[in-house]
Design a protein around this motif. Structure first.
Motif, PDB file in Angstrom:
ATOM      1  N   GLY A 181      39.651  25.649  54.133  1.00  0.00           N
ATOM      2  CA  GLY A 181      39.588  25.507  55.753  1.00  0.00           C
ATOM      3  C   GLY A 181      39.098  26.875  55.960  1.00  0.00           C
ATOM      4  N   ILE A 182      38.792  27.817  55.017  1.00  0.00           N
ATOM      5  CA  ILE A 182      38.288  28.934  55.246  1.00  0.00           C
ATOM      6  C   ILE A 182      36.615  29.075  55.038  1.00  0.00           C
ATOM      7  CG2 ILE A 182      38.042  31.465  54.752  1.00  0.00           C
ATOM      8  CD1 ILE A 182      41.026  31.402  53.742  1.00  0.00           C
ATOM      9  N   ALA A 183      35.933  29.429  56.087  1.00  0.00           N
ATOM     10  CA  ALA A 183      34.576  29.176  56.142  1.00  0.00           C
ATOM     11  C   ALA A 183      34.124  30.240  55.434  1.00  0.00           C
ATOM     12  CB  ALA A 183      33.948  29.204  57.843  1.00  0.00           C
ATOM     13  N   THR A 184      33.144  29.863  54.433  1.00  0.00           N
ATOM     14  CA  THR A 184      32.551  30.861  53.554  1.00  0.00           C
ATOM     15  C   THR A 184      31.011  30.709  53.864  1.00  0.00           C
ATOM     16  OG1 THR A 184      32.394  29.310  51.755  1.00  0.00           O
ATOM     17  CG2 THR A 184      34.190  31.142  52.106  1.00  0.00           C
ATOM     18  N   ARG A 185      30.431  30.096  54.644  1.00  0.00           N
ATOM     19  CA  ARG A 185      28.982  30.030  54.945  1.00  0.00           C
ATOM     20  C   ARG A 185      28.204  31.100  55.482  1.00  0.00           C
ATOM     21  NH1 ARG A 185      31.646  27.147  59.492  1.00  0.00           N
ATOM     22  NH2 ARG A 185      31.318  28.005  61.474  1.00  0.00           N
ATOM     23  N   GLN A 186      27.094  31.166  55.185  1.00  0.00           N
ATOM     24  CA  GLN A 186      26.226  32.389  55.897  1.00  0.00           C
ATOM     25  C   GLN A 186      25.757  32.208  57.257  1.00  0.00           C
ATOM     26  OE1 GLN A 186      22.620  32.159  53.367  1.00  0.00           O
ATOM     27  NE2 GLN A 186      21.710  30.283  54.436  1.00  0.00           N
ATOM     28  N   PHE A 187      25.709  33.276  57.746  1.00  0.00           N
ATOM     29  CA  PHE A 187      25.329  33.379  59.142  1.00  0.00           C
ATOM     30  C   PHE A 187      24.205  34.099  59.381  1.00  0.00           C
ATOM     31  CE2 PHE A 187      28.263  36.711  58.693  1.00  0.00           C
ATOM     32  CZ  PHE A 187      28.025  37.539  59.565  1.00  0.00           C
ATOM     33  N   GLN A 188      23.775  34.224  60.990  1.00  0.00           N
ATOM     34  CA  GLN A 188      22.666  35.055  61.149  1.00  0.00           C
ATOM     35  C   GLN A 188      23.078  35.192  62.705  1.00  0.00           C
ATOM     36  OE1 GLN A 188      18.790  35.158  60.165  1.00  0.00           O
ATOM     37  NE2 GLN A 188      18.177  35.611  62.482  1.00  0.00           N
ATOM     38  N   ARG A 189      23.529  36.304  63.378  1.00  0.00           N
ATOM     39  CA  ARG A 189      23.712  36.490  64.703  1.00  0.00           C
ATOM     40  C   ARG A 189      22.720  37.821  65.225  1.00  0.00           C
ATOM     41  NH1 ARG A 189      26.693  33.813  68.418  1.00  0.00           N
ATOM     42  NH2 ARG A 189      28.315  33.637  67.157  1.00  0.00           N
ATOM     43  N   SER A 190      22.119  37.278  66.344  1.00  0.00           N
ATOM     44  CA  SER A 190      21.134  38.402  67.052  1.00  0.00           C
ATOM     45  C   SER A 190      21.366  38.663  68.272  1.00  0.00           C
ATOM     46  CB  SER A 190      19.862  37.479  66.909  1.00  0.00           C
ATOM     47  OG  SER A 190      19.164  37.376  65.699  1.00  0.00           O
ATOM     48  N   PHE A 191      21.084  39.845  68.633  1.00  0.00           N
ATOM     49  CA  PHE A 191      21.406  40.426  70.161  1.00  0.00           C
ATOM     50  C   PHE A 191      20.046  41.147  70.374  1.00  0.00           C
ATOM     51  CE2 PHE A 191      25.465  40.259  67.763  1.00  0.00           C
ATOM     52  CZ  PHE A 191      26.228  39.914  68.690  1.00  0.00           C
ATOM     53  N   VAL A 192      19.735  40.942  71.449  1.00  0.00           N
ATOM     54  CA  VAL A 192      18.438  41.891  71.958  1.00  0.00           C
ATOM     55  C   VAL A 192      18.742  43.123  72.747  1.00  0.00           C
ATOM     56  CG1 VAL A 192      16.380  41.520  73.552  1.00  0.00           C
ATOM     57  CG2 VAL A 192      17.320  39.550  72.326  1.00  0.00           C
ATOM     58  N   LEU A 193      18.281  43.999  72.198  1.00  0.00           N
ATOM     59  CA  LEU A 193      18.528  45.271  72.579  1.00  0.00           C
ATOM     60  C   LEU A 193      17.463  45.744  73.700  1.00  0.00           C
ATOM     61  CD1 LEU A 193      19.312  47.220  69.336  1.00  0.00           C
ATOM     62  CD2 LEU A 193      20.704  46.076  70.708  1.00  0.00           C
ATOM     63  N   ALA A 194      18.073  46.243  74.880  1.00  0.00           N
ATOM     64  CA  ALA A 194      17.180  46.850  75.986  1.00  0.00           C
ATOM     65  C   ALA A 194      16.555  48.250  75.510  1.00  0.00           C
ATOM     66  CB  ALA A 194      17.946  47.201  77.136  1.00  0.00           C
ATOM     67  N   ASP A 195      15.376  48.686  75.992  1.00  0.00           N
ATOM     68  CA  ASP A 195      14.585  49.612  75.516  1.00  0.00           C
ATOM     69  C   ASP A 195      15.428  51.020  75.876  1.00  0.00           C
ATOM     70  OD1 ASP A 195      12.138  48.666  75.137  1.00  0.00           O
ATOM     71  OD2 ASP A 195      11.493  48.827  77.102  1.00  0.00           O
ATOM     72  N   GLY A 196      15.854  51.968  74.739  1.00  0.00           N
ATOM     73  CA  GLY A 196      16.637  52.913  74.880  1.00  0.00           C
ATOM     74  C   GLY A 196      17.970  52.721  74.210  1.00  0.00           C
ATOM     75  N   VAL A 197      18.408  51.552  73.769  1.00  0.00           N
ATOM     76  CA  VAL A 197      19.457  51.249  73.319  1.00  0.00           C
ATOM     77  C   VAL A 197      19.369  51.319  71.719  1.00  0.00           C
ATOM     78  CG1 VAL A 197      21.355  49.570  72.810  1.00  0.00           C
ATOM     79  CG2 VAL A 197      20.460  49.866  75.180  1.00  0.00           C
ATOM     80  N   GLU A 198      20.168  52.276  70.850  1.00  0.00           N
ATOM     81  CA  GLU A 198      20.046  52.490  69.780  1.00  0.00           C
ATOM     82  C   GLU A 198      21.319  52.144  69.033  1.00  0.00           C
ATOM     83  OE1 GLU A 198      17.143  53.200  68.194  1.00  0.00           O
ATOM     84  OE2 GLU A 198      16.333  53.490  70.132  1.00  0.00           O
ATOM     85  N   VAL A 199      21.485  51.795  67.586  1.00  0.00           N
ATOM     86  CA  VAL A 199      22.636  51.422  66.863  1.00  0.00           C
ATOM     87  C   VAL A 199      23.050  52.957  66.506  1.00  0.00           C
ATOM     88  CG1 VAL A 199      23.623  50.551  64.850  1.00  0.00           C
ATOM     89  CG2 VAL A 199      21.778  49.326  66.136  1.00  0.00           C
ATOM     90  N   ALA A 200      24.132  53.208  66.831  1.00  0.00           N
ATOM     91  CA  ALA A 200      24.760  54.522  66.306  1.00  0.00           C
ATOM     92  C   ALA A 200      25.664  54.592  64.979  1.00  0.00           C
ATOM     93  CB  ALA A 200      25.922  54.638  67.417  1.00  0.00           C
ATOM     94  N   GLY A 201      26.025  53.261  64.933  1.00  0.00           N
ATOM     95  CA  GLY A 201      26.686  53.052  63.457  1.00  0.00           C
ATOM     96  C   GLY A 201      27.408  51.838  63.350  1.00  0.00           C
ATOM     97  N   ALA A 202      27.970  51.364  62.266  1.00  0.00           N
ATOM     98  CA  ALA A 202      28.748  50.252  61.957  1.00  0.00           C
ATOM     99  C   ALA A 202      29.944  50.510  61.048  1.00  0.00           C
ATOM    100  CB  ALA A 202      27.870  49.232  61.281  1.00  0.00           C
ATOM    101  N   LYS A 227      26.032  36.854  53.945  1.00  0.00           N
ATOM    102  CA  LYS A 227      26.005  35.826  52.998  1.00  0.00           C
ATOM    103  C   LYS A 227      26.817  36.166  51.922  1.00  0.00           C
ATOM    104  CE  LYS A 227      22.661  33.816  50.079  1.00  0.00           C
ATOM    105  NZ  LYS A 227      21.025  33.214  49.710  1.00  0.00           N
ATOM    106  N   GLN A 228      27.667  35.245  51.576  1.00  0.00           N
ATOM    107  CA  GLN A 228      28.611  35.678  50.472  1.00  0.00           C
ATOM    108  C   GLN A 228      28.220  34.920  49.194  1.00  0.00           C
ATOM    109  OE1 GLN A 228      32.143  33.699  52.021  1.00  0.00           O
ATOM    110  NE2 GLN A 228      33.234  35.511  52.422  1.00  0.00           N
ATOM    111  N   ALA A 229      28.742  35.721  47.968  1.00  0.00           N
ATOM    112  CA  ALA A 229      28.286  35.406  46.939  1.00  0.00           C
ATOM    113  C   ALA A 229      29.117  34.084  46.401  1.00  0.00           C
ATOM    114  CB  ALA A 229      28.865  36.368  45.591  1.00  0.00           C
TER     115      ALA A 229
END
Length: 140
Positions: free
Chosen positions: A88-109, A74-76
């Motif tokens: 022409g440059i999109a500035t809209r907000q978004f939400q993207r979801s991904f279902v994680l399997a058991d044992g899958v952890e986020v290591a970083g971003a 979400k941009q200001a």
């Protein structure tokens, strides 16, 4: 007539959670913004890359909610005094979801050249053999 579902099969005990997972995945939006890649980076490592040009780190939020990775942007609001002749440059907000399997952890971003990289690792479970003792006499 009864509805036959995946989790109702007699050999699939305890898989009702899998059916809910499939339903939740089907309900997630199929919108194309922002575009993303999913790559395997090793036997147990994955990377999700989203094209988030124009977003700063503080405009993005990454959370894990009930085994679901959710990335929101979400941009200001833009300055009121700016006059666009073409926008022409999109500035809209978004939400993207991904279902994680058991044992899958986020290591970083990390952000790099307008790309948001989210690294995932899957923990390899230990192989456990369990012996069940058979009791004699009546069942209790």
């Amino acid at each position: 007539m009864t509805k036959l579902t995946l989790a109702s099969h007699p050999y699939l005990l305890g898989f009702d959670q899998l059916e809910r997972l499939v339903e939740r995945t089907a309900k997630s939006g199929n919108e194309g913004y922002p575009p993303y890649n999913i790559e395997q980076r090793g036997e147990n490592a994955y990377r999700i890359t989203l094209a988030v040009a124009g977003f700063a780190e503080e405009d993005l939020a990454i959370t894990v909610e009930d085994r679901q990775l959710v990335i929101r942007g979400k941009q200001a609001p833009a300055d009121e005094d700016r006059i666009f002749l073409h926008r022409g440059i999109a500035t809209r907000q978004f939400q993207r979801s991904f279902v994680l399997a058991d044992g899958v952890e986020v290591a970083g971003a990390a952000m790099e050249h307008g790309l948001l990289h989210v690294d995932l690792n899957r923990a390899v479970p230990d192989s456990v053999v369990q012996t069940i003792k058979i009791e004699t006499g009546g069942a209790s």
